[in-house]
Design an enzyme around this catalytic site. Structure first.
Site, PDB file in Angstrom:
ATOM      1  N   CYS A  60       1.036  -1.157   0.152  1.00 12.38           N
ATOM      2  CA  CYS A  60      -0.140   0.136  -0.091  1.00 12.38           C
ATOM      3  C   CYS A  60       0.682   1.131   0.124  1.00 12.38           C
ATOM      4  CB  CYS A  60      -1.018  -0.064   1.435  1.00 12.38           C
ATOM      5  SG  CYS A  60      -1.957   1.411   1.257  1.00 12.38           S
ATOM      6  N   CYS A  63       0.235   4.245   1.127  1.00 10.87           N
ATOM      7  CA  CYS A  63      -0.005   5.307   1.930  1.00 10.87           C
ATOM      8  C   CYS A  63       1.035   5.843   3.070  1.00 10.87           C
ATOM      9  CB  CYS A  63      -1.325   5.258   2.847  1.00 10.87           C
ATOM     10  SG  CYS A  63      -1.285   3.770   3.965  1.00 10.87           S
ATOM     11  N   CYS A  94      -3.662   6.226  -0.301  1.00 10.94           N
ATOM     12  CA  CYS A  94      -3.231   4.893  -0.930  1.00 10.94           C
ATOM     13  C   CYS A  94      -2.851   4.590  -2.320  1.00 10.94           C
ATOM     14  CB  CYS A  94      -4.167   3.800  -0.336  1.00 10.94           C
ATOM     15  SG  CYS A  94      -4.425   3.808   1.443  1.00 10.94           S
ATOM     16  N   LYS A 149     -12.051  -4.361   3.494  1.00  9.58           N
ATOM     17  CA  LYS A 149     -11.305  -3.658   4.305  1.00  9.58           C
ATOM     18  C   LYS A 149     -12.244  -2.177   4.431  1.00  9.58           C
ATOM     19  CE  LYS A 149      -7.330  -0.618   5.103  1.00  9.58           C
ATOM     20  NZ  LYS A 149      -5.788  -0.486   4.450  1.00  9.58           N
ATOM     21  N   ARG A 176      -2.022   4.703  12.506  1.00 13.40           N
ATOM     22  CA  ARG A 176      -1.652   5.762  11.542  1.00 13.40           C
ATOM     23  C   ARG A 176      -0.484   6.701  12.189  1.00 13.40           C
ATOM     24  NH1 ARG A 176      -7.370   7.382   8.430  1.00 13.40           N
ATOM     25  NH2 ARG A 176      -7.456   5.174   7.623  1.00 13.40           N
ATOM     26  N   ARG A 203     -10.481   8.107   3.705  1.00 10.02           N
ATOM     27  CA  ARG A 203     -10.162   6.961   2.728  1.00 10.02           C
ATOM     28  C   ARG A 203     -11.527   6.555   2.346  1.00 10.02           C
ATOM     29  NH1 ARG A 203      -4.879   6.858   3.473  1.00 10.02           N
ATOM     30  NH2 ARG A 203      -4.029   6.034   5.656  1.00 10.02           N
ATOM     31  N   GLU A 213     -16.951  -7.767  -2.988  1.00  8.29           N
ATOM     32  CA  GLU A 213     -15.164  -7.489  -3.419  1.00  8.29           C
ATOM     33  C   GLU A 213     -14.541  -9.037  -2.844  1.00  8.29           C
ATOM     34  OE1 GLU A 213     -13.314  -5.094  -3.457  1.00  8.29           O
ATOM     35  OE2 GLU A 213     -14.344  -3.294  -2.911  1.00  8.29           O
ATOM     36  N   LYS A 271     -11.187  -6.785   7.748  1.00  7.16           N
ATOM     37  CA  LYS A 271     -10.514  -6.000   8.441  1.00  7.16           C
ATOM     38  C   LYS A 271     -11.610  -4.791   8.654  1.00  7.16           C
ATOM     39  CE  LYS A 271      -6.449  -3.198   8.161  1.00  7.16           C
ATOM     40  NZ  LYS A 271      -5.577  -2.631   7.362  1.00  7.16           N
ATOM     41  N   SER A 303      -5.104  -2.129  15.040  1.00 11.93           N
ATOM     42  CA  SER A 303      -4.464  -1.367  16.071  1.00 11.93           C
ATOM     43  C   SER A 303      -5.517  -0.815  17.277  1.00 11.93           C
ATOM     44  CB  SER A 303      -3.828  -0.171  15.654  1.00 11.93           C
ATOM     45  OG  SER A 303      -4.625   0.728  14.744  1.00 11.93           O
ATOM     46  N   TYR A 329      -1.400  -7.861  17.206  1.00 10.54           N
ATOM     47  CA  TYR A 329      -0.414  -7.213  17.826  1.00 10.54           C
ATOM     48  C   TYR A 329      -0.434  -7.985  18.988  1.00 10.54           C
ATOM     49  CZ  TYR A 329      -1.299  -3.613  14.207  1.00 10.54           C
ATOM     50  OH  TYR A 329      -1.355  -2.876  13.150  1.00 10.54           O
TER      51      TYR A 329
HETATM   52  C1  PBG Z   1      -2.826   0.466   4.908  1.00  8.71           C
HETATM   53  C2  PBG Z   1      -3.024  -0.085   6.190  1.00  8.71           C
HETATM   54  C3  PBG Z   1      -3.718   0.275   7.213  1.00  8.71           C
HETATM   55  C4  PBG Z   1      -3.809  -0.607   8.197  1.00  8.71           C
HETATM   56  C5  PBG Z   1      -3.047  -1.884   7.534  1.00  8.71           C
HETATM   57  N1  PBG Z   1      -2.554  -1.381   6.209  1.00  8.71           N
HETATM   58  C6  PBG Z   1      -4.273   1.800   7.616  1.00  8.71           C
HETATM   59  C7  PBG Z   1      -5.124   2.331   6.779  1.00  8.71           C
HETATM   60  O1  PBG Z   1      -5.882   1.890   5.995  1.00  8.71           O
HETATM   61  O2  PBG Z   1      -5.447   3.475   7.299  1.00  8.71           O
HETATM   62  C8  PBG Z   1      -4.246  -0.593   9.543  1.00  8.71           C
HETATM   63  C9  PBG Z   1      -3.968  -1.708  10.391  1.00  8.71           C
HETATM   64  C10 PBG Z   1      -4.250  -1.454  11.880  1.00  8.71           C
HETATM   65  O3  PBG Z   1      -4.863  -0.514  12.213  1.00  8.71           O
HETATM   66  O4  PBG Z   1      -3.802  -2.095  12.800  1.00  8.71           O
HETATM   67  N2  PBG Z   1      -1.509   0.731   4.467  1.00  8.71           N
END
Ligand code: PBG
Length: 326
Positions: free
Chosen positions: A121, A123, A131, A196, A206, A218, A234, A249, A275, A314
């Site tokens: 990705c 971003c 992204c 996602k 982030r 996004r 999807e 996710k 996260s 995590y």
């Molecule tokens: C994009 C990406 C994100 C996460 C994984 N890959 C962030 C987003 O889409 O803003 C989030 C993972 C997390 O929150 O643990 N590269």
């Protein structure tokens, strides 16, 4: 139908041996994937404020950290890179000696048996934090595809075992599959972040990945959290384009989506316990409001029960230790 008092549900709950015998869902360390953040230009591991215990790692330390993870029995890591230079087109994302490419080489040299999965990705690499590439104020789908497949290819050339595109551009799975096949990597699996959702639960990530969009949000590419049928579309498209694993996710607020995807297809399903889900539990546990171990195990078994085969979390190192103690 026989019922009480002949039937007594509590009979099978009397002790742990009985409970274990009839347990329907299990969680094991082989199902866990641990995310790792590799940052360019830092000398020492730096803790992420909103994710207690989670670090940004200098590339020099990553081999040792992965070895520690491997010793716990965790089979796979998912890599994210934080480059020191960002630009409009995320050049460092597909640079031969980019931060993730270097990390892959080190891990493969120092802990060769660990599966290396890479987040694909832009971003973390773009100055605007989106992204894909920006044209007329919006993320341009088709122009972003070429960069994403270059990024995926550079990861695989550096030694990545699986690539995981998370950008949510249309057609990315097919484009990446095609690029890998053309370059002799037809054996490399693609883990598609298929469903996602645009989520507030990515907040701490982030900070960790320094990838907050500099304008807008996004929602024009990630999914609306209200939609389940669209998630199945999807998934269907990603399967048609050649995905080997499909992902849902975040996980906790989308257990119904995991279940529907499970009933809909036969592909392996990954769930990303993101996260915000991590930080929320950590914060409550640090306040003494919940029992961290109990809650984490309950959350992860819930994700498994919903239908996920593997979980990106995590909490993986803690869970690996707890599972050994059980
Ligand atoms: C994009 C990406 C994100 C996460 C994984 N890959 C962030 C987003 O889409 O803003 C989030 C993972 C997390 O929150 O643990 N590269």
């Amino acid at each position: 139908m026989t019922s009480f008092p002949t039937v007594r549900m509590r009979r099978m709950r009397q002790n742990e041996k009985l409970r274990s015998l009839v347990r329907e869902t299990r969680l094991s360390v082989e199902q866990l994937i641990y995310p790792l953040f590799i940052a360019e230009g830092i000398q020492e591991p730096r803790e992420i404020t909103s994710m207690p215990g989670i670090m940004q790692w200098p590339v020099e330390h990553v081999g040792r950290e992965v070895e520690r993870i491997a010793k716990l029995g965790i089979p796979a890591v998912l890599l994210f890179g934080i480059p020191s230079e960002k630009d409009e087109v995320g050049s460092q994302a597909y640079a031969t000696q980019g931060i993730v490419q270097q990390a892959i080489q080190r891990i493969k040299a120092e802990s060769p048996d660990t599966l290396v999965i890479t987040d694909v990705c832009l971003c973390e690499y773009t100055s605007h934090g989106h992204c894909g590439v920006i044209r007329n104020g919006d993320v341009h789908n088709d122009e972003s595809l070429g960069l994403l497949s270059r990024m995926a290819l550079s990861h695989v050339e550096a030694g990545a075992d699986i690539v995981a595109p998370s950008d949510m551009m249309d057609g990315r799975i097919g484009t990446i599959r095609h690029a890998l096949d053309e370059h002799g990597f037809s054996q490399t699996p693609v883990m598609a972040y298929s469903a996602k959702f645009a989520s507030g639960f990515y907040g701490p990530f982030r900070e960790a990945a320094d990838s907050t969009p500099q304008f807008g949000d996004r929602r024009s590419y990630q999914m609306d959290s209200a939609n389940a049928r669209e998630a199945l579309r999807e998934v269907e498209l990603d399967i048609a384009e050649g995905a080997d694993i499909v992902m849902v996710k975040p996980a906790m607020p989308y257990l119904d989506i995991i279940r529907q995807v499970r009933d809909y297809c036969d592909l392996p399903i990954a769930a990303y316990n993101v996260s915000g889900e991590f930080s929320m539990i950590k914060a409550a546990a640090q306040n003494g409001w919940i029992d961290e171990r109990r809650v984490v195990m309950e959350v992860l078994i819930g994700i498994r029960r919903a239908g996920a085969d593997m979980i990106i979390t995590y909490f993986a190192p803690d869970v690996a230790k707890w599972l050994k103690e059980e």
